[in-house]
Structures are given as structure tokens and as C-alpha cells.
Design an enzyme around this catalytic site. Structure first.
Site, mmCIF file in Angstrom:
data_model
loop_
_atom_site.group_PDB
_atom_site.id
_atom_site.type_symbol
_atom_site.label_atom_id
_atom_site.label_comp_id
_atom_site.label_asym_id
_atom_site.label_seq_id
_atom_site.Cartn_x
_atom_site.Cartn_y
_atom_site.Cartn_z
ATOM 1 N N SER A 1 -5.410 -62.478 11.369
ATOM 2 C CA SER A 1 -5.736 -63.795 11.914
ATOM 3 C C SER A 1 -4.485 -64.669 11.954
ATOM 4 C CB SER A 1 -6.871 -64.414 11.089
ATOM 5 O OG SER A 1 -7.439 -65.512 11.750
ATOM 6 N N ASP B 1 -15.324 -59.008 16.796
ATOM 7 C CA ASP B 1 -14.801 -60.292 16.330
ATOM 8 C C ASP B 1 -15.313 -61.405 17.237
ATOM 9 O OD1 ASP B 1 -13.324 -62.474 15.447
ATOM 10 O OD2 ASP B 1 -11.476 -61.335 15.201
ATOM 11 N N HIS C 1 -14.510 -60.198 12.432
ATOM 12 C CA HIS C 1 -13.212 -60.806 12.159
ATOM 13 C C HIS C 1 -12.656 -60.374 10.805
ATOM 14 C CE1 HIS C 1 -10.010 -63.703 12.722
ATOM 15 N NE2 HIS C 1 -10.238 -64.203 11.519
#
Length: 264
Positions: free
Chosen positions: A85, A214, A242
């Protein structure tokens, strides 16, 4: 270094916004059981780092724990860097500063800038495309002194459960909602930074791991970043949300072990 007849390799796992080293607990365990050295830092004002966000003025300050690890590596040692991320941005900064110490950089459904654009471009695009309703109960707030303190962000329980952890166990969802801390995308600081260079950032071999389920950084967005900045290799985990390190740790570990074998 040899362990169990196999050469031990060094893997550094970098967490995303509002998270900490704790988010890697499953994958770190699997990689260590496979015989590798694993370092999992808490970035500034994250995890158990004692600082608070208002004490972290820039993205470089936020990423400094990772940069310090790379600076302290023994001469000749090259590592595998894995960013998740927002951790992809910290990995990118490390690639720019220490390209000779990185055997390969792995972006796990992570923000990946292109050398032709300012570092903030990929973040700006996501924030521009996502309606405010997407963020649900996430809390954003601005400091009175934005030059010294970045805009803060804290993921809310609803956003975490529906957009980040939707395929994770109830136990990991509880862990996540309990341990998340106030973070920041550092948009203002990254928007004023120059693009990462082809000679440094662009010289490191990159593998992107796409997580197809995700809902935060969607598969479409992940593939757009890859189109903008072609990588050495793309791997896909079909049933990962995610938080792939929690929802699909074994599949992710297999990907990382393949990368370690190939690039170190």
C-alpha cells in the site's frame, strides 16, 4: 549465510498507512521458517514507534526507520524490499537513495510512482477518482500549521471491514481495528518532491504483486500503475483483498520465496 543447507537471504517488509510491523506477523513467520532473515520495521509514528504524527513533518521523516536499516547494511549485502500500500512509496524512496543495496523491490498492491511524474501523482489520482463516500468513516483532519504537520488520516472500523479486510478472518479484523493509528498520505510533501530518477529508482528490478479482490487499490488501478511504470515481473493472487499478508499469507509467501530465488 547458510541455514539448513540453504543460503539465508534478507527480506525487509514495509507496512502501509495507519498500520505497523504487526500487520506482517503471518508472512514474517513463514519466511523465517523458510530460513530467511526478515526485518519488519515500524515507520515513524506507526506501530509501536513512540512518536506521534505531529512530530513527523515529511515523508522522508516517516520513512527514516527504513532508510536507516538500508544505510546500516554490511558492505555488499543486497536485500529484497517489499512494500504494501503506502509502503510502496517508502520503498520507492529507498530505491532512489540506496539502489545498490536492493536486489529487487516488490510492490504488494502498493502505490508505485513513475519516474516521469512527481511521487504524489499516483496518490493524487486515487484521491481524485474515489468519491468521499468511498472513505466511509475514515477521519481526515488538517493541522493549523500544515507546513510542519501533515494532513492526518485514520481508517474507520467500517472502512477497514468492508474495503480493506473483507476477506480476512474475524480475529485479524479485530486486530486491525484495535491497532491502527493515525497516519497520513503526505500528499503536500510528496507533491513538492521531484520525480524519482531513472538512474537510481529506475535501475532496481521491480516485481508487482496484484491482489485481484482489493477494494481500496483496485486491480484496475494496480494495472494502470504497471502500465505507467513497466516492471520486471507481475505476479497475481486471485483471492487476496487489500490485506493479502493476512487473508492469503501462504500464497503471498510462495510469491516472495520465488522472488528471492530469482533475484538474489
Amino acid at each position: 549465510m547458510e541455514e539448513g543447507g540453504r543460503r539465508q537471504k534478507h527480506i525487509i517488509l514495509v507496512h502501509g498507512a495507519c498500520h505497523g510491523a504487526w500487520s506482517w506477523y503471518k508472512v514474517a513467520t513463514l519466511l523465517r521458517c523458510a530460513g530467511h532473515q526478515v526485518t519488519v520495521p515500524d515507520l515513524a509514528a506507526s506501530g509501536i514507534d513512540e512518536r506521534r504524527l505531529h512530530e513527523v513533518s515529511t515523508f522522508a521523516d516517516y520513512s527514516q526507520p527504513l532508510l536507516d536499516i538500508l544505510a546500516a547494511l554490511p558492505p555488499g549485502e543486497r536485500v529484497i524490499l517489499v512494500g504494501h500500500s503506502l509502503g510502496g512509496m517508502s520503498v520507492s524512496l529507498a530505491m532512489e537513495r540506496f539502489p545498490e543495496r536492493i536486489a529487487a523491490a516488490v510492490f504488494l498492491t502498493a502505490f508505485m510512482p513513475a519516474p516521469a511524474s512527481r511521487p504524489s501523482h499516483v496518490l493524487d489520482k486515487l484521491f481524485q477518482e474515489a468519491p468521499m463516500s468511498f472513505w466511509m468513516d475514515t477521519q481526515f483532519s488538517s493541522s493549523r500549521d500544515q507546513e510542519k504537520s501533515p494532513v492526518s488520516m485514520l481508517f474507520g472500523p467500517l472502512f477497514i471491514s468492508l474495503n480493506l479486510y473483507q476477506l480476512c478472518s474475524v480475529e485479524d479484523l479485530t486486530l486491525g481495528t484495535t491497532l491502527v493509528r493515525v497516519g497520513s498520505p503526505f500528499l503536500q510533501d510528496l507533491s513538492s518532491a521531484p520525480p524519482f530518477s531513472k538512474g537510481h529508482y529506475g535501475s532496481v528490478d521491480v516485481v508487482y504483486i496484484i491482489c485481484c479482490q482489493d477494494l481500496a487499490i483496485t486491480e484496475k488501478f494496480q494495472r494502470w500503475m504497471i502500465e505507467n511504470n513497466p516492471v520486471k515481473e507481475v505476479k497475481v493472487i486471485e483471492e487476496a483483498d487489500h490485506m493479502a499478508m493476512l487473508s492469503r499469507p501462504k500464497e503471498l509467501c510462495e510469491c516472495l520465496l520465488e522472488i528471492v530465488t530469482t533475484y538474489v
